[in-house]
Write a protein that holds these residues in place. Structure first.
Motif, PDB file in Angstrom:
ATOM      1  N   LYS A 187      44.839  39.603  47.818  1.00  0.00           N
ATOM      2  CA  LYS A 187      43.632  39.105  47.141  1.00  0.00           C
ATOM      3  C   LYS A 187      42.509  40.139  47.102  1.00  0.00           C
ATOM      4  CE  LYS A 187      44.571  34.293  48.552  1.00  0.00           C
ATOM      5  NZ  LYS A 187      45.125  33.738  47.336  1.00  0.00           N
ATOM      6  N   LEU A 188      42.862  41.410  46.913  1.00  0.00           N
ATOM      7  CA  LEU A 188      41.842  42.457  46.813  1.00  0.00           C
ATOM      8  C   LEU A 188      41.312  42.545  45.385  1.00  0.00           C
ATOM      9  CD1 LEU A 188      43.484  45.287  48.964  1.00  0.00           C
ATOM     10  CD2 LEU A 188      41.874  43.514  49.690  1.00  0.00           C
ATOM     11  N   LEU A 189      40.094  43.025  45.258  1.00  0.00           N
ATOM     12  CA  LEU A 189      39.491  43.223  43.933  1.00  0.00           C
ATOM     13  C   LEU A 189      39.928  44.594  43.410  1.00  0.00           C
ATOM     14  CD1 LEU A 189      36.005  41.882  45.004  1.00  0.00           C
ATOM     15  CD2 LEU A 189      37.623  40.717  43.493  1.00  0.00           C
ATOM     16  N   PRO A 190      40.724  44.635  42.332  1.00  0.00           N
ATOM     17  CA  PRO A 190      41.369  45.893  41.914  1.00  0.00           C
ATOM     18  C   PRO A 190      40.410  46.977  41.456  1.00  0.00           C
ATOM     19  CG  PRO A 190      41.713  44.166  40.266  1.00  0.00           C
ATOM     20  CD  PRO A 190      41.098  43.512  41.465  1.00  0.00           C
ATOM     21  N   ASN A 191      39.234  46.596  40.974  1.00  0.00           N
ATOM     22  CA  ASN A 191      38.289  47.587  40.448  1.00  0.00           C
ATOM     23  C   ASN A 191      37.266  48.049  41.479  1.00  0.00           C
ATOM     24  OD1 ASN A 191      39.526  47.410  37.906  1.00  0.00           O
ATOM     25  ND2 ASN A 191      38.297  45.626  37.376  1.00  0.00           N
ATOM     26  N   LYS A 192      37.449  47.633  42.719  1.00  0.00           N
ATOM     27  CA  LYS A 192      36.551  48.068  43.791  1.00  0.00           C
ATOM     28  C   LYS A 192      37.309  48.938  44.796  1.00  0.00           C
ATOM     29  CE  LYS A 192      33.277  44.169  43.715  1.00  0.00           C
ATOM     30  NZ  LYS A 192      32.046  44.922  43.430  1.00  0.00           N
ATOM     31  N   THR A 193      36.615  49.911  45.375  1.00  0.00           N
ATOM     32  CA  THR A 193      37.216  50.758  46.401  1.00  0.00           C
ATOM     33  C   THR A 193      37.440  49.938  47.674  1.00  0.00           C
ATOM     34  OG1 THR A 193      35.093  51.438  47.331  1.00  0.00           O
ATOM     35  CG2 THR A 193      35.992  52.793  45.518  1.00  0.00           C
ATOM     36  N   VAL A 194      38.139  50.551  48.629  1.00  0.00           N
ATOM     37  CA  VAL A 194      38.348  49.915  49.934  1.00  0.00           C
ATOM     38  C   VAL A 194      36.999  49.538  50.548  1.00  0.00           C
ATOM     39  CG1 VAL A 194      39.077  50.378  52.312  1.00  0.00           C
ATOM     40  CG2 VAL A 194      40.591  50.980  50.397  1.00  0.00           C
ATOM     41  N   PHE A 195      36.068  50.483  50.558  1.00  0.00           N
ATOM     42  CA  PHE A 195      34.739  50.216  51.118  1.00  0.00           C
ATOM     43  C   PHE A 195      34.078  49.043  50.398  1.00  0.00           C
ATOM     44  CE2 PHE A 195      30.229  50.531  51.718  1.00  0.00           C
ATOM     45  CZ  PHE A 195      30.048  51.068  52.980  1.00  0.00           C
ATOM     46  N   GLU A 196      34.130  49.064  49.071  1.00  0.00           N
ATOM     47  CA  GLU A 196      33.465  48.024  48.273  1.00  0.00           C
ATOM     48  C   GLU A 196      34.119  46.656  48.467  1.00  0.00           C
ATOM     49  OE1 GLU A 196      31.937  50.909  44.624  1.00  0.00           O
ATOM     50  OE2 GLU A 196      33.900  49.922  44.498  1.00  0.00           O
ATOM     51  N   ASN A 197      35.458  46.624  48.619  1.00  0.00           N
ATOM     52  CA  ASN A 197      36.152  45.356  48.864  1.00  0.00           C
ATOM     53  C   ASN A 197      35.675  44.718  50.162  1.00  0.00           C
ATOM     54  OD1 ASN A 197      38.607  44.096  47.302  1.00  0.00           O
ATOM     55  ND2 ASN A 197      38.693  46.284  46.872  1.00  0.00           N
ATOM     56  N   VAL A 198      35.550  45.533  51.205  1.00  0.00           N
ATOM     57  CA  VAL A 198      35.122  45.010  52.501  1.00  0.00           C
ATOM     58  C   VAL A 198      33.634  44.663  52.465  1.00  0.00           C
ATOM     59  CG1 VAL A 198      34.950  45.504  54.975  1.00  0.00           C
ATOM     60  CG2 VAL A 198      36.963  46.264  53.683  1.00  0.00           C
ATOM     61  N   ALA A 199      32.843  45.534  51.840  1.00  0.00           N
ATOM     62  CA  ALA A 199      31.401  45.295  51.751  1.00  0.00           C
ATOM     63  C   ALA A 199      31.089  44.006  50.995  1.00  0.00           C
ATOM     64  CB  ALA A 199      30.725  46.478  51.065  1.00  0.00           C
ATOM     65  N   PHE A 200      31.926  43.674  50.030  1.00  0.00           N
ATOM     66  CA  PHE A 200      31.688  42.496  49.191  1.00  0.00           C
ATOM     67  C   PHE A 200      31.593  41.220  50.030  1.00  0.00           C
ATOM     68  CE2 PHE A 200      33.168  39.144  46.186  1.00  0.00           C
ATOM     69  CZ  PHE A 200      32.132  39.258  45.270  1.00  0.00           C
ATOM     70  N   ALA A 201      32.396  41.156  51.096  1.00  0.00           N
ATOM     71  CA  ALA A 201      32.375  39.978  51.969  1.00  0.00           C
ATOM     72  C   ALA A 201      31.015  39.796  52.640  1.00  0.00           C
ATOM     73  CB  ALA A 201      33.464  40.093  53.031  1.00  0.00           C
ATOM     74  N   LEU A 202      30.307  40.895  52.873  1.00  0.00           N
ATOM     75  CA  LEU A 202      28.965  40.818  53.455  1.00  0.00           C
ATOM     76  C   LEU A 202      27.896  40.599  52.385  1.00  0.00           C
ATOM     77  CD1 LEU A 202      29.218  43.679  56.111  1.00  0.00           C
ATOM     78  CD2 LEU A 202      29.350  41.220  56.511  1.00  0.00           C
ATOM     79  N   GLU A 203      28.127  41.194  51.217  1.00  0.00           N
ATOM     80  CA  GLU A 203      27.149  41.050  50.123  1.00  0.00           C
ATOM     81  C   GLU A 203      26.998  39.588  49.700  1.00  0.00           C
ATOM     82  OE1 GLU A 203      28.766  43.625  47.163  1.00  0.00           O
ATOM     83  OE2 GLU A 203      28.201  45.452  48.238  1.00  0.00           O
TER      84      GLU A 203
END
Length: 228
Positions: A91-107
């Motif tokens: 369930k990763l977001l394909p257009n986001k980097t590894v950092f951005e995928n993890v950061a998204f959960a905090l955003e």
């Protein structure tokens, strides 16, 4: 302290399928528990009830002493912030980097930028991906993608981590690495509940095993194994 408690919990779906029948179960804070049983035994229903994806038919479910069956719908997002979830499909977001995928959960829960910049590298180091923070999901192996999903589930430091067949699509060596990460997270103090079919993982780790069969709890064993 009890982290999770099921009191006489049943779930019957609209087609009259009884997915869980009168489940009584207590999981202590900091425990690592394997939920085992064949397909259709009720494992996924158990996990969906904890995050209120579905509603119980009867009984009570407590998390850290709070009856979540009585939660207003407006309070469910807050409940879910305190429960990390890892699934078989990443369930990763394909257009986001590894950092951005993890950061998204905090955003999405409104954490400030400085906190995100601090927390994300720490959790990527925990899962062994600090050198892949600018990679995209399609550039990663299946095992690496699952590590990202674990990092995303844990970046908020939830007291509970639920894992539904997290090694289901992975080879044994990669699965072993995933289990080491989940064990590390458990040692930090997080309560881990993992649903799995994988006998080898369960038998090698010797943690508490709760076995379901046709919705009934048929075994609860400390330092257990999974069948023959």
């Amino acid at each position: 302290m009890d982290m999770i408690e099921f009191k006489n919990v049943s779930k019957v779906y609209d087609d009259d399928t009884a997915a869980l029948k009168d489940i009584d179960l207590t999981i202590k804070k900091g425990e690592f528990l394997f939920l085992v049983g064949p397909s259709g035994s009720g494992k996924s229903t158990f996990i969906k009830l904890l995050i209120k994806e579905i509603k119980e038919t009867k009984g009570s479910i407590f998390i850290a002493g709070r009856n979540i069956c009585k939660l207003k719908s407006s309070r469910i997002p807050q409940l879910r912030r305190n429960i990390g979830c890892v699934f078989q499909d990443f369930k990763l977001l394909p257009n986001k980097t590894v950092f951005e995928n993890v950061a998204f959960a905090l955003e999405v829960i409104g954490r400030p930028g400085y906190e995100i910049k601090l927390q994300v590298p720490q959790v990527l180091k925990l899962v062994g991906l600090h050198n892949k923070d600018q990679s995209y999901p399609h550039q990663l192996s299946g095992g690496e993608q699952q590590r990202v999903s674990i990092a995303r589930a844990f970046v908020n430091r939830p007291p509970i981590l639920l894992a539904d067949e997290p090694t289901g699509n992975l080879d044994p060596a990669t699965s072993d690495g995933i289990m080491k990460i989940l064990s590390r997270i458990n040692l930090i103090g997080t309560t881990v509940v993992m649903a799995t079919h994988d006998r080898n993982i369960v038998n090698s780790m010797r943690r508490r095993v709760v076995e379901l069969e046709e919705g009934e709890l048929i075994r609860d064993q400390k330092r257990g194994v999974y069948g023959d």
